[in-house]
Design an enzyme around this catalytic site. Structure first.
Site, PDB file in Angstrom:
ATOM      1  N   ARG A 240      -5.552  20.057  32.514  1.00 15.87           N
ATOM      2  CA  ARG A 240      -4.229  19.454  32.701  1.00 15.87           C
ATOM      3  C   ARG A 240      -4.341  18.275  33.652  1.00 15.87           C
ATOM      4  NH1 ARG A 240      -2.259  21.346  29.036  1.00 15.87           N
ATOM      5  NH2 ARG A 240      -0.353  22.558  28.789  1.00 15.87           N
ATOM      6  N   GLU A 269       0.682  11.615  31.899  1.00 19.27           N
ATOM      7  CA  GLU A 269       0.452  11.223  30.509  1.00 19.27           C
ATOM      8  C   GLU A 269       1.757  11.274  29.710  1.00 19.27           C
ATOM      9  OE1 GLU A 269      -2.433  14.467  29.788  1.00 19.27           O
ATOM     10  OE2 GLU A 269      -1.066  15.121  28.218  1.00 19.27           O
ATOM     11  N   HIS A 287      -5.193  13.749  24.850  1.00 15.95           N
ATOM     12  CA  HIS A 287      -4.804  15.172  24.890  1.00 15.95           C
ATOM     13  C   HIS A 287      -4.915  15.817  23.494  1.00 15.95           C
ATOM     14  CE1 HIS A 287      -2.181  18.215  27.301  1.00 15.95           C
ATOM     15  NE2 HIS A 287      -2.973  18.841  26.444  1.00 15.95           N
TER      16      HIS A 287
HETATM   17  C1  8YV Z   1      -1.676  21.193  23.309  1.00 18.88           C
HETATM   18  C2  8YV Z   1      -2.476  22.195  25.513  1.00 18.88           C
HETATM   19  O1  8YV Z   1      -2.231  20.333  22.427  1.00 18.88           O
HETATM   20  O2  8YV Z   1      -2.157  24.398  24.777  1.00 18.88           O
HETATM   21  C3  8YV Z   1      -2.114  23.621  25.715  1.00 18.88           C
HETATM   22  O3  8YV Z   1      -1.776  23.983  26.861  1.00 18.88           O
HETATM   23  O4  8YV Z   1      -2.544  21.460  26.419  1.00 18.88           O
HETATM   24  C4  8YV Z   1      -2.793  21.682  24.160  1.00 18.88           C
HETATM   25  O5  8YV Z   1      -3.455  22.642  23.422  1.00 18.88           O
HETATM   26  C5  8YV Z   1      -0.557  20.467  23.901  1.00 18.88           C
HETATM   27  O6  8YV Z   1      -0.086  21.055  25.020  1.00 18.88           O
HETATM   28  C6  8YV Z   1       0.546  20.252  22.850  1.00 18.88           C
HETATM   29  O7  8YV Z   1       1.085  21.452  22.352  1.00 18.88           O
END
Ligand code: 8YV
Length: 328
Positions: A240, A269, A287
């Site tokens: 993150r 972001e 991401h």
């Molecule tokens: C996602 C992510 O692509 O699952 C998570 O926490 O960061 C990623 O897998 C993103 O958050 C969009 O759903």
């Protein structure tokens, strides 16, 4: 009987909307307009549940906009976009999508590590720019991945999947985590050795961040930590934004105090620090660590299954605040 009403905050696979429509009256957002917090609060009114993504901040104010909201189902394993304490206080179920993305996300961590250490994107940009005139012994020399020491900060399910993959590269694995893994899990994770955070930073040739975000880990990798790392080291963040102090990372990369970084996540972001674009020793991706077709489908289906369970009287399989289930 009247159908329950749900909001899907962002565009999603059309068949998932279709699936939800079998149970609910659905307000979708297939135009994928980004909703402001005020718009979100307005749309949440009159809904029984919402299907969200980490792009929306589900604050106490958004939750308070609708006292009859019952469930917030996030299409992600991370849930730092949701005020869980406020949801629990209000008796609202919150769910995430664990496990279905572990392997895909681990694959991508490796893609970033290899691309970063072996300068894949940097050399490709150079080639595309027509600069390849001759072979030279020192063109794009990088760091070896095989035989090196892999550090993993955050040894949850994704961290373990990353560590397992290092077996094929004959690597030594060290890790740091809030709690030490059971010996059997350490063995499966290429005999990963538990070390303190400082030793992890000092000893890793390649460090991958795989921990969930919480305010407690904000800037857990900042100027001090970056200074502890080997100048030849590679840092990969698939976790993150906010875990790394991006401004401090830019300074370290620019000064050559860290060899390179592979980043899939950023502070603020998608509005990341433009200074990253001036650096050649970074690999930057938007991401997408979980973005394989089957995995994004599995995540969407998982979030939908949670929402359907939550609003049809079953316990959602991935509830994060089970205490609300017993509140009556
Ligand atoms: C996602 C992510 O692509 O699952 C998570 O926490 O960061 C990623 O897998 C993103 O958050 C969009 O759903």
């Amino acid at each position: 009987m009247e159908k329950a009403k749900v909001l899907v905050t962002r565009a999603v696979f059309p068949d998932v909307i279709g699936q939800l429509e079998q149970y609910f009256e659905v307000e979708a957002n297939q135009d994928d307009r980004i909703l402001s917090p005020a718009e979100l609060a307005e749309k949440v009114q009159g809904k029984d549940g919402i299907f969200t993504t980490p792009s929306e901040r589900i604050t106490a104010e958004v939750l308070a906009a609708n006292p009859s909201l019952k469930a917030v189902c996030n299409m992600a394993v991370g849930f730092n976009n949701i005020d869980i304490a406020a949801a629990t206080q209000a008796g609202i179920m919150v769910t995430n999508t664990p496990d279905v993305l572990n392997e895909t996300t681990a694959d991508f961590a490796w893609a970033l590590l290899l691309a970063t250490a072996r300068r894949v994107t940097e050399s490709e940009h150079w080639l595309r720019a027509g600069k390849w005139q001759k072979w030279r012994y020192d063109t794009f020399l990088g760091a070896d991945v095989h035989g090196a020491t892999l550090g993993v900060l955050g040894m949850g399910r994704i961290g373990q999947a990353i560590a397992r993959r290092s077996m094929g590269f004959d690597m030594k694995v060290i890790y740091h985590n809030r709690t030490r893994l059971e010996p059997a899990l350490e063995a499966r994770a290429n005999n990963a050795q538990y070390v303190g955070k400082e030793e992890l930073l000092r000893s890793a040739d390649h460090l991958i961040l795989a921990l969930p975000y919480s305010p407690q880990v904000h800037h857990i990798v900042g100027a001090v930590e970056l200074a502890m790392m080997k100048p030849s080291a590679t840092l990969v963040n698939i976790a993150r934004g906010g875990i790394v102090d991006d401004a401090a990372l830019i300074v370290a990369l620019r000064a050559g105090r860290l060899a390179a970084a592979g980043l899939d996540v950023f502070e603020n972001e998608p509005a990341f620090d433009p200074a990253f674009l001036t650096l050649s020793n970074v690999v930057l991706t938007p991401h997408i660590a979980s973005a394989s077709e089957p995995t994004r489908r599995a995540m969407a289906n998982c979030a939908a299954a949670n929402l359907i369970a939550a609003l049809t009287g079953s316990n959602p399989p991935n509830i994060l605040n089970p205490e609300v289930l017993t509140k009556g």
